[in-house]
Design an enzyme around this catalytic site. Structure first.
Site, mmCIF file in Angstrom:
data_model
loop_
_atom_site.group_PDB
_atom_site.id
_atom_site.type_symbol
_atom_site.label_atom_id
_atom_site.label_comp_id
_atom_site.label_asym_id
_atom_site.label_seq_id
_atom_site.Cartn_x
_atom_site.Cartn_y
_atom_site.Cartn_z
ATOM 1 N N LYS A 143 0.856 -1.185 0.000
ATOM 2 C CA LYS A 143 0.000 0.000 0.000
ATOM 3 C C LYS A 143 0.893 1.236 0.000
ATOM 4 O O LYS A 143 2.044 1.130 0.435
ATOM 5 C CB LYS A 143 -0.937 -0.024 1.192
ATOM 6 C CG LYS A 143 -0.288 0.421 2.508
ATOM 7 C CD LYS A 143 -1.324 0.689 3.575
ATOM 8 C CE LYS A 143 -0.746 1.521 4.675
ATOM 9 N NZ LYS A 143 -1.582 1.761 5.813
ATOM 10 N N HIS A 173 -1.163 -6.307 5.478
ATOM 11 C CA HIS A 173 -0.636 -7.183 6.523
ATOM 12 C C HIS A 173 -1.686 -7.537 7.574
ATOM 13 O O HIS A 173 -1.514 -8.486 8.313
ATOM 14 C CB HIS A 173 0.622 -6.595 7.162
ATOM 15 C CG HIS A 173 0.402 -5.323 7.899
ATOM 16 N ND1 HIS A 173 0.383 -4.092 7.280
ATOM 17 C CD2 HIS A 173 0.177 -5.087 9.202
ATOM 18 C CE1 HIS A 173 0.156 -3.173 8.180
ATOM 19 N NE2 HIS A 173 0.036 -3.731 9.361
ATOM 20 N N ASP A 230 -5.749 6.019 4.292
ATOM 21 C CA ASP A 230 -4.612 5.282 4.837
ATOM 22 C C ASP A 230 -5.047 4.011 5.568
ATOM 23 O O ASP A 230 -4.299 3.032 5.598
ATOM 24 C CB ASP A 230 -3.838 6.195 5.801
ATOM 25 C CG ASP A 230 -2.496 5.603 6.202
ATOM 26 O OD1 ASP A 230 -1.743 5.189 5.300
ATOM 27 O OD2 ASP A 230 -2.197 5.546 7.410
ATOM 28 N N HIS A 235 -7.326 -1.546 5.306
ATOM 29 C CA HIS A 235 -7.323 -2.467 6.451
ATOM 30 C C HIS A 235 -8.720 -2.684 7.049
ATOM 31 O O HIS A 235 -9.156 -3.815 7.238
ATOM 32 C CB HIS A 235 -6.388 -1.960 7.556
ATOM 33 C CG HIS A 235 -5.000 -1.670 7.089
ATOM 34 N ND1 HIS A 235 -4.289 -2.548 6.296
ATOM 35 C CD2 HIS A 235 -4.172 -0.616 7.303
ATOM 36 C CE1 HIS A 235 -3.098 -2.043 6.048
ATOM 37 N NE2 HIS A 235 -2.998 -0.866 6.644
ATOM 38 N N LYS A 326 -5.193 8.225 15.215
ATOM 39 C CA LYS A 326 -3.852 8.343 15.778
ATOM 40 C C LYS A 326 -3.896 9.113 17.089
ATOM 41 O O LYS A 326 -4.820 9.877 17.323
ATOM 42 C CB LYS A 326 -2.943 9.055 14.781
ATOM 43 C CG LYS A 326 -2.764 8.248 13.510
ATOM 44 C CD LYS A 326 -1.617 8.750 12.690
ATOM 45 C CE LYS A 326 -1.379 7.854 11.495
ATOM 46 N NZ LYS A 326 -0.801 6.549 11.870
HETATM 47 P P1 NAD Z 1 11.867 4.081 2.321
HETATM 48 O O1 NAD Z 1 11.838 5.457 1.805
HETATM 49 O O2 NAD Z 1 12.394 3.832 3.690
HETATM 50 O O3 NAD Z 1 12.730 3.182 1.341
HETATM 51 C C1 NAD Z 1 12.630 3.274 -0.054
HETATM 52 C C2 NAD Z 1 13.563 2.267 -0.701
HETATM 53 O O4 NAD Z 1 13.419 2.409 -2.110
HETATM 54 C C3 NAD Z 1 15.043 2.459 -0.398
HETATM 55 O O5 NAD Z 1 15.644 1.177 -0.295
HETATM 56 C C4 NAD Z 1 15.553 3.164 -1.653
HETATM 57 O O6 NAD Z 1 16.926 2.904 -1.930
HETATM 58 C C5 NAD Z 1 14.697 2.550 -2.710
HETATM 59 N N1 NAD Z 1 14.550 3.411 -3.882
HETATM 60 C C6 NAD Z 1 14.044 4.650 -3.947
HETATM 61 N N2 NAD Z 1 14.104 5.125 -5.220
HETATM 62 C C7 NAD Z 1 14.647 4.146 -5.957
HETATM 63 C C8 NAD Z 1 14.974 4.016 -7.344
HETATM 64 N N3 NAD Z 1 14.748 4.994 -8.233
HETATM 65 N N4 NAD Z 1 15.519 2.866 -7.745
HETATM 66 C C9 NAD Z 1 15.764 1.852 -6.875
HETATM 67 N N5 NAD Z 1 15.484 1.910 -5.577
HETATM 68 C C10 NAD Z 1 14.937 3.047 -5.121
HETATM 69 O O7 NAD Z 1 10.387 3.514 2.160
HETATM 70 P P2 NAD Z 1 9.663 2.364 3.008
HETATM 71 O O8 NAD Z 1 9.100 2.961 4.244
HETATM 72 O O9 NAD Z 1 10.543 1.173 3.140
HETATM 73 O O10 NAD Z 1 8.410 2.014 2.109
HETATM 74 C C11 NAD Z 1 8.487 1.286 0.899
HETATM 75 C C12 NAD Z 1 7.084 1.106 0.330
HETATM 76 O O11 NAD Z 1 6.290 0.387 1.259
HETATM 77 C C13 NAD Z 1 6.353 2.411 0.085
HETATM 78 O O12 NAD Z 1 5.528 2.270 -1.038
HETATM 79 C C14 NAD Z 1 5.496 2.580 1.322
HETATM 80 O O13 NAD Z 1 4.354 3.342 1.071
HETATM 81 C C15 NAD Z 1 5.146 1.151 1.608
HETATM 82 N N6 NAD Z 1 4.827 0.898 3.005
HETATM 83 C C16 NAD Z 1 5.724 1.132 3.994
HETATM 84 C C17 NAD Z 1 5.396 0.860 5.307
HETATM 85 C C18 NAD Z 1 6.383 1.071 6.422
HETATM 86 O O14 NAD Z 1 6.055 0.712 7.542
HETATM 87 N N7 NAD Z 1 7.548 1.606 6.189
HETATM 88 C C19 NAD Z 1 4.138 0.334 5.615
HETATM 89 C C20 NAD Z 1 3.233 0.099 4.584
HETATM 90 C C21 NAD Z 1 3.597 0.380 3.291
#
Ligand code: NAD
Length: 478
Positions: A143, A173, A230, A235, A326
């Protein structure tokens, strides 16, 4: 039971989600013996790292996010030896040849898109251009799956250019939680519940997902999204579907998802007076929502409560109340099925009376409780009390229940097994947006402002009224 051999590429392998959930989860599955000898995990992200530096990153992630009593120092090296890393640019050419060279034939090639959705199309295209994905490959997407119907359709269409629906695993999840699956086991594995599971016996259903945290570092993303997009669209909607759906003829992916889809399509439009939106204010522990998102005029909700109707034979007349927010009093998620009063009390008013409530708790301590009325023990005559029939897994299953896998690890193993039951289908996601869009458009057009609420409470007072005016009340958040 180990799954089949696989190469799992995690795009965004250095990101927050990979660090907190995906990699520690994979390590736990490794410890549980579920990862076959020749399974490999390949981190792929923009950072310039080599295998050793990535292994050090993963070691730190495991140190931080795997419970110490479950960490087996001797095995972490064995796990790390399965890891590789490729520096890759989703929008460019760098790294793709190298990744193609790393992939093995004869194993399941899976790809976790743990990156911003804006990159999904680029990744899908390059995986095909470089012959990295094959007909049996799976992709896992996170998401947010769109921000409205048209963006979700566009995203689905982009993925569909390169992958069949049977290859796409849209992760939510909440569906990976043990209790959520147990809800289906309880409903459809027992004769006791299903005959009562309708508007004749159920007064109403409450679904609460309460968080204590604010928007944290996600302020700019969150302010464009809000609780409805969100949390509710995905969910809470998924939980509602599992509670309300008809029994599928089999526990297989399309049978289950067909029934969930029917629930979403049966949702009635919601009138504005059935919705309460809120925004948290500042207190001693933290700034206000508007300060957190650095938008002094923000009209985005950090809390929402609403009353819904599923218009079909089973549920006509039984309201579903949903709320999420929240900075609330506690971190607590539960579904409560509140049954109607017994039709007649033979014991008289002085004996007291209690309703049966089936509570399905998602966090903390996953489990289910059924409130049952019994006689208060002792010589005091017939006085009725409510006692819980507790189905908390930790107690019911003993020490083994400590091995209950986290939602992410279970879902990733389902991807390797090729089981889509607990993943959202494209049409489900679109149907949910079709229902959400007009509601959001309504409050945007009217310029509705969310009600302020004190942090550490159950949200705005008005959300209590949503229930009180119908003689009902929310369960306490604790
Ligand atoms: P983040 O910003 O911490 O990490 C992003 C990752 O993408 C990094 O590893 C970065 O190197 C890579 N990246 C960015 N641009 C890139 C490119 N052009 N080419 C290759 N790699 C690239 O983000 P995150 O929090 O890990 O979230 C990732 C995804 O999961 C997002 O879509 C977010 O919405 C979703 N998400 C995250 C969470 C969470 O708890 N963090 C929960 C639900 C959904």
């Amino acid at each position: 039971i180990p799954v089949d051999p696989f190469d799992l590429v995690i795009f965004g392998g250095t990101g927050d989600l990979a660090r907190r959930k995906i990699l520690p989860g994979l390590y736990r599955r490794f410890l549980a013996g579920q990862m076959p000898e020749d399974a490999r995990i390949i981190g792929a992200a923009r950072s310039e790292l080599d295998d050793d530096a990535y292994r050090a990153f993963v070691r730190d992630a495991v140190d931080e996010f795997v419970r110490p009593d479950r960490k087996d120092v001797g095995q972490i090296d064995a796990f790390l030896s399965r890891l590789h890393y490729v520096t890759i640019d989703a929008k460019g050419t760098g790294g793709w040849q190298e990744l193609a060279g790393l992939m093995r034939d004869g194993v399941i090639r899976s790809f976790y898109f743990s990156v911003a959705p804006g990159l999904f199309g680029d990744l899908a295209e390059r995986l095909h251009d470089h012959d990295i994905a094959d007909a049996d490959s799976r992709i896992v997407v996170e998401k947010p799956f769109g921000r409205d119907l048209s963006s979700a359709k566009a995203l689905n269409a982009t993925l569909a250019e390169h992958f069949n629906e049977s290859q796409i695993y849209r992760i939510d999840h909440y569906l990976g939680k043990e209790t959520v699956q147990n809800l289906m086991a309880v409903r459809f594995g027992n004769v006791l519940f299903e005959p009562l599971w309708n508007s004749q016996y159920v007064d109403h259903i409450q679904i609460t997902v309460a968080e204590t945290v604010g928007v944290g570092g996600r302020g700019s993303y969150y302010d464009r999204s809000g609780a409805m997009r969100d949390m509710v669209q995905n969910h809470l909607m998924q939980l509602l579907c599992l509670i309300a759906m008809e029994p599928p003829s089999r526990f297989n992916p399309d049978a289950v998802r067909d029934e969930k889809l029917k629930v979403i399509r049966a949702l009635e439009p919601v009138e504005p007076y059935q919705i309460v939106r809120g925004q948290y204010q500042a207190d001693a522990d933290g700034p206000s929502y508007r300060e957190d998102v650095e938008n002094p005029r923000s009209l985005t909700e950090s809390f929402i409560a609403m009353k819904l109707h599923v218009s079909n034979w089973r549920w006509a007349g039984t309201p579903f109340y949903l709320r999420t927010g929240k900075r609330l009093r506690a971190r607590a998620s539960e579904i409560a099925v509140v049954f109607k009063d017994a039709p007649h009390s033979i014991f008289g008013d002085e004996a007291g009376h209690h309703r049966n409530i089936l509570t399905i708790r998602l966090q903390p301590d996953e489990g289910m409780t059924l409130g049952v009325t019994i006689k208060e023990p002792g010589p005091g005559g017939m006085r009725l009390i409510d006692v819980p029939l507790d189905m908390t897994f930790a107690e019911a299953l003993g020490p083994e229940s400590e091995e209950i896998p986290d939602a992410y690890e279970r879902l990733i193993m389902d991807v390797i097994r090729g089981n889509q039951t607990l993943f959202m289908r494209g049409d489900e996601v679109e149907a949910a947006w079709s229902w959400t869009d007009p509601i959001i458009e309504g409050w945007e057009a009217r310029g509705d402002a969310p009600k302020p609420y004190e942090p550490g409470t159950a949200g705005p007072e008005e959300s209590q009224m949503l229930m009180h005016r119908e003689g009902r009340r929310w369960r306490e958040i604790r």
